[in-house]
Design an enzyme around this catalytic site. Structure first.
Site, short mmCIF file in Angstrom:
data_model
loop_
_atom_site.label_atom_id
_atom_site.label_comp_id
_atom_site.label_asym_id
_atom_site.label_seq_id
_atom_site.Cartn_x
_atom_site.Cartn_y
_atom_site.Cartn_z
N GLU A 112 36.26 69.41 58.82
CA GLU A 112 37.72 69.59 58.90
C GLU A 112 38.23 70.41 57.71
O GLU A 112 39.19 71.16 57.84
CB GLU A 112 38.42 68.22 59.00
CG GLU A 112 38.24 67.63 60.39
CD GLU A 112 38.25 66.11 60.44
OE1 GLU A 112 38.71 65.48 59.47
OE2 GLU A 112 37.78 65.56 61.45
N SER A 170 31.43 60.50 66.02
CA SER A 170 31.63 59.48 67.05
C SER A 170 30.58 58.37 67.01
O SER A 170 30.24 57.80 68.05
CB SER A 170 31.70 60.12 68.44
OG SER A 170 32.79 61.04 68.50
N ASN A 228 34.93 57.39 56.57
CA ASN A 228 35.78 58.53 56.19
C ASN A 228 37.13 58.28 56.84
O ASN A 228 37.29 58.48 58.04
CB ASN A 228 35.15 59.84 56.71
CG ASN A 228 36.06 61.03 56.49
OD1 ASN A 228 37.05 60.94 55.75
ND2 ASN A 228 35.73 62.15 57.12
N TRP A 229 38.06 57.82 56.02
CA TRP A 229 39.36 57.41 56.57
C TRP A 229 40.24 58.60 56.95
O TRP A 229 41.25 58.43 57.63
CB TRP A 229 40.11 56.54 55.56
CG TRP A 229 39.52 55.17 55.36
CD1 TRP A 229 38.32 54.70 55.84
CD2 TRP A 229 40.11 54.08 54.63
NE1 TRP A 229 38.13 53.40 55.45
CE2 TRP A 229 39.21 53.00 54.71
CE3 TRP A 229 41.29 53.93 53.92
CZ2 TRP A 229 39.48 51.77 54.09
CZ3 TRP A 229 41.56 52.71 53.31
CH2 TRP A 229 40.66 51.64 53.40
N LYS A 230 39.90 59.79 56.44
CA LYS A 230 40.70 61.00 56.71
C LYS A 230 42.15 60.77 56.25
O LYS A 230 42.38 60.10 55.27
CB LYS A 230 40.59 61.39 58.18
CG LYS A 230 39.11 61.45 58.62
CD LYS A 230 38.90 62.10 59.94
CE LYS A 230 37.40 62.10 60.26
NZ LYS A 230 37.06 62.83 61.46
N GLU A 236 26.73 66.38 60.63
CA GLU A 236 27.86 66.10 61.52
C GLU A 236 28.08 67.29 62.46
O GLU A 236 28.75 68.26 62.07
CB GLU A 236 29.12 65.86 60.70
CG GLU A 236 29.04 64.66 59.79
CD GLU A 236 30.42 64.04 59.56
OE1 GLU A 236 30.55 62.84 59.77
OE2 GLU A 236 31.36 64.78 59.22
N GLY A 256 35.20 63.09 66.25
CA GLY A 256 36.49 62.66 66.80
C GLY A 256 36.66 62.96 68.28
O GLY A 256 37.75 62.87 68.82
N HIS A 258 33.30 68.66 54.42
CA HIS A 258 33.55 68.13 55.77
C HIS A 258 34.02 69.25 56.69
O HIS A 258 34.75 70.15 56.26
CB HIS A 258 34.60 67.01 55.70
CG HIS A 258 34.71 66.27 56.99
ND1 HIS A 258 35.47 66.73 58.04
CD2 HIS A 258 34.12 65.13 57.42
CE1 HIS A 258 35.35 65.89 59.05
NE2 HIS A 258 34.54 64.91 58.70
P1 PGA Z 1 34.36 60.36 63.87
O1 PGA Z 1 34.44 61.19 62.49
O2 PGA Z 1 33.44 59.18 63.61
O3 PGA Z 1 35.78 59.93 64.14
O4 PGA Z 1 33.80 61.27 64.91
C1 PGA Z 1 33.29 61.39 61.72
C2 PGA Z 1 33.64 62.24 60.53
O5 PGA Z 1 34.48 63.13 60.66
O6 PGA Z 1 33.10 62.06 59.43
#
Ligand code: PGA
Length: 257
Positions: A103, A219, A13-15, A173, A179, A101
């Site tokens: 976010e 993470s 997931n490049w965001k 998640e 993150g 997600h």
């Molecule tokens: P992260 O993100 O591996 O940087 O914790 C995971 C995600 O948001 O899918």
């Protein structure tokens, strides 16, 4: 992972990272890392920003990497400024889309109900969905993790048929692990992925639950992936930060394949 019943899938997931030119560079670097390796044992996906899709699809052509998007709207078209429909993604060569997600839930007002609408629209368009669920730190501390992820899963899957579950991947998640560098322990990840599998069994049947890929995300990295992926109920990963570094992403892929 239990590959006897279901496919292991590693998704990046490049965001909001990488321009189209940088996307090509990263896809090429991942391809180089995977050169000569047998990756037939798992699925590999890179979920990229909308503007990178065209470049990423072309760069990944002929490789085991499939391209996904990070969201889509539930309407087919219309006056929804700034939104992208599932049909548009399909037309650009996208196979997968992340929905729900944390976010999106946290910063963009996504609710369980809009997650459900997006899931149904994506499936209808022929996309495979990576459906994200997970509890906040306060919810874990309150001891209501099972209730929260069960509710999120049940609402997101409202109206999804047993047949359509073939096109659903669920990503557990925990929000506190995304993150932050704080990973759930392998046992915590396994426990909650198992809870989600039981929810799927209750909604459909044991056979659908057994066949559903349930990833862990939060993470996951080159160091901890082996332990996490070694758990019965953890069928892969949704990877943010570490998916932006080709050698680390390849290490995670190799641990799953
Ligand atoms: P992260 O993100 O591996 O940087 O914790 C995971 C995600 O948001 O899918």
């Amino acid at each position: 992972m239990n590959k006897e019943f279901r496919k292991a899938i590693i998704a990046g997931n490049w965001k909001m990272n990488k321009t189209p030119a940088e996307a090509v560079e990263l896809i090429n670097a991942i391809k180089a890392e995977l050169e000569g390796k047998d990756t037939s044992g798992c699925g590999i996906i890179a979920c990229v920003p909308y503007v990178d899709i065209d470049a990423a699809v072309k760069a990944a052509a002929g490789s085991p990497i499939e391209i996904g998007a990070e969201n889509c709207h539930w309407e087919k078209s219309g006056a929804y400024t700034g939104e992208i429909s599932a049909d548009m993604l399909v037309a650009c060569g996208v196979n997968y889309v992340i929905i729900g997600h944390s976010e999106r839930r946290q910063y963009f007002g996504e609710t369980d109900v809009t997650v459900n609408k997006r899931v149904l629209a994506a499936l209808e368009a022929g996309l495979k969905v990576i459906l994200c669920v997970g509890e906040l730190l306060e919810e874990r501390e309150q001891g209501i993790t099972a209730e929260i992820v069960s509710m999120q899963t049940k609402i997101a899957l409202m109206g999804v048929t047993a047949e359509q579950m073939k096109n659903i991947i669920i990503a557990y998640e925990p929000v506190w692990a995304i993150g932050t560098g704080k990973t759930a322990t392998a046992d915590q990840a396994d426990e909650v992925c198992g809870i989600i599998r039981n929810v799927v069994a209750g909604l459909y049947c044991d056979c659908v639950a057994k066949a559903t890929t349930i990833q862990y995300g939060g993470s996951m990295n080159a160091k901890n992936c082996e332990e996490l992926l070694g758990k019965e109920n953890v069928d892969g990963g949704l990877i943010g930060g570490a998916s932006l570094k080709a050698p680390d992403f390849a290490t995670i892929i190799n641990a799953a394949c």
